[in-house]
Design a protein around this motif. Sequence first.
Motif, PDB file in Angstrom:
ATOM      1  N   LYS A 240       0.824  -1.204   0.000  1.00 48.84           N
ATOM      2  CA  LYS A 240       0.000   0.000   0.000  1.00 48.84           C
ATOM      3  C   LYS A 240       0.861   1.257   0.000  1.00 48.84           C
ATOM      4  N   VAL A 241       1.933   1.239   0.783  1.00 51.90           N
ATOM      5  CA  VAL A 241       2.823   2.397   0.842  1.00 51.90           C
ATOM      6  C   VAL A 241       3.524   2.604  -0.496  1.00 51.90           C
ATOM      7  N   VAL A 242       3.993   1.530  -1.099  1.00 47.67           N
ATOM      8  CA  VAL A 242       4.742   1.623  -2.353  1.00 47.67           C
ATOM      9  C   VAL A 242       3.846   2.066  -3.506  1.00 47.67           C
ATOM     10  N   LEU A 243       2.627   1.573  -3.547  1.00 54.01           N
ATOM     11  CA  LEU A 243       1.736   1.880  -4.668  1.00 54.01           C
ATOM     12  C   LEU A 243       0.951   3.173  -4.492  1.00 54.01           C
ATOM     13  N   SER A 244       1.011   3.790  -3.351  1.00 59.22           N
ATOM     14  CA  SER A 244       0.260   5.036  -3.167  1.00 59.22           C
ATOM     15  C   SER A 244       0.938   6.163  -3.947  1.00 59.22           C
ATOM     16  N   PRO A 245       0.126   7.068  -4.535  1.00 63.20           N
ATOM     17  CA  PRO A 245       0.718   8.150  -5.328  1.00 63.20           C
ATOM     18  C   PRO A 245       1.534   9.130  -4.480  1.00 63.20           C
TER      19      PRO A 245
ATOM     20  N   GLN B 193       3.121   9.011   2.260  1.00 64.17           N
ATOM     21  CA  GLN B 193       2.769   9.634   3.533  1.00 64.17           C
ATOM     22  C   GLN B 193       3.081   8.669   4.663  1.00 64.17           C
ATOM     23  N   VAL B 194       4.346   8.454   4.894  1.00 68.11           N
ATOM     24  CA  VAL B 194       4.757   7.552   5.961  1.00 68.11           C
ATOM     25  C   VAL B 194       5.432   8.346   7.060  1.00 68.11           C
ATOM     26  N   GLN B 195       5.353   7.804   8.231  1.00 58.60           N
ATOM     27  CA  GLN B 195       6.026   8.382   9.383  1.00 58.60           C
ATOM     28  C   GLN B 195       7.018   7.342   9.900  1.00 58.60           C
ATOM     29  N   SER B 196       8.153   7.261   9.248  1.00 66.55           N
ATOM     30  CA  SER B 196       9.139   6.271   9.676  1.00 66.55           C
ATOM     31  C   SER B 196       9.871   6.781  10.905  1.00 66.55           C
ATOM     32  N   GLY B 197      10.421   5.849  11.634  1.00 65.17           N
ATOM     33  CA  GLY B 197      11.141   6.232  12.834  1.00 65.17           C
ATOM     34  C   GLY B 197      11.718   5.029  13.541  1.00 65.17           C
ATOM     35  N   ILE B 198      12.395   5.318  14.615  1.00 67.40           N
ATOM     36  CA  ILE B 198      13.022   4.273  15.434  1.00 67.40           C
ATOM     37  C   ILE B 198      12.281   4.218  16.761  1.00 67.40           C
ATOM     38  N   ILE B 199      11.913   3.011  17.153  1.00 71.43           N
ATOM     39  CA  ILE B 199      11.234   2.827  18.434  1.00 71.43           C
ATOM     40  C   ILE B 199      12.039   1.857  19.291  1.00 71.43           C
TER      41      ILE B 199
ATOM     42  N   LEU C  74       8.981   1.405   8.960  1.00 71.62           N
ATOM     43  CA  LEU C  74       8.669   2.203   7.790  1.00 71.62           C
ATOM     44  C   LEU C  74       7.532   3.170   8.060  1.00 71.62           C
ATOM     45  N   ASP C  75       6.514   2.699   8.752  1.00 78.32           N
ATOM     46  CA  ASP C  75       5.349   3.545   9.022  1.00 78.32           C
ATOM     47  C   ASP C  75       4.877   3.300  10.449  1.00 78.32           C
ATOM     48  N   ILE C  76       4.991   4.320  11.275  1.00 81.20           N
ATOM     49  CA  ILE C  76       4.585   4.222  12.676  1.00 81.20           C
ATOM     50  C   ILE C  76       3.375   5.112  12.886  1.00 81.20           C
ATOM     51  N   ASP C  77       2.220   4.509  13.031  1.00 76.60           N
ATOM     52  CA  ASP C  77       1.020   5.282  13.347  1.00 76.60           C
ATOM     53  C   ASP C  77       0.952   5.587  14.841  1.00 76.60           C
ATOM     54  N   ASN C  78       1.185   4.552  15.635  1.00 74.60           N
ATOM     55  CA  ASN C  78       1.096   4.669  17.079  1.00 74.60           C
ATOM     56  C   ASN C  78       2.204   3.806  17.679  1.00 74.60           C
TER      57      ASN C  78
END
Length: 158
Positions: free
Chosen positions: A77-82, A85-91, A133-137
């Motif tokens: 979904k992330v790769v194919l989205s135009p 909108q990712v929030q990558s990070g280190i947890i 790659l994508d951290i929502d919560n």
Amino acid sequence: MGVQLIINIIVAFSWMLFTNSFSLSDFTIGYLIGLATLLLFQRFYGFRLYLHRVWAIIKLLVLFSKELVKANIDVLKVVLSPKIQVQSGIIAVPTQLQTEGEVTLLAVLITLTPGTLSMDFSEDNKTIFVHALDIDNREEMIKGFHDTFERAIMEVTR
């Protein structure tokens, strides 16, 4: 676990020798007799039957496969989205696992799941630093690791 398996196989082969028949069905009957014997001894000596651990390993593999498919769909979904909108990070993922093998297995399972990468361990091996790659919560992601992989690993190793 290994000793129980060897005993079970020895009983199965002994059964084949006693019946003087060397077929798969006789081995299976002997194996079941050995399993029943181990169940009987389990009541007297209080050890845990090795099939519990085998079942836990199977459940861990199924869980990993399910999480792998879900993570692949999320990354797709992330790769194919135009718009990206990712929030990558280190947890920092604290863990209750005790041995180095358990912590390493958790780190490997996290790394093999697409979209996450185990980067480092804390000095006391109680925390794994994970890049996602994508951290929502963050709390939800940490709880997800605890509820899935960590709990399954503890079931296998303890």
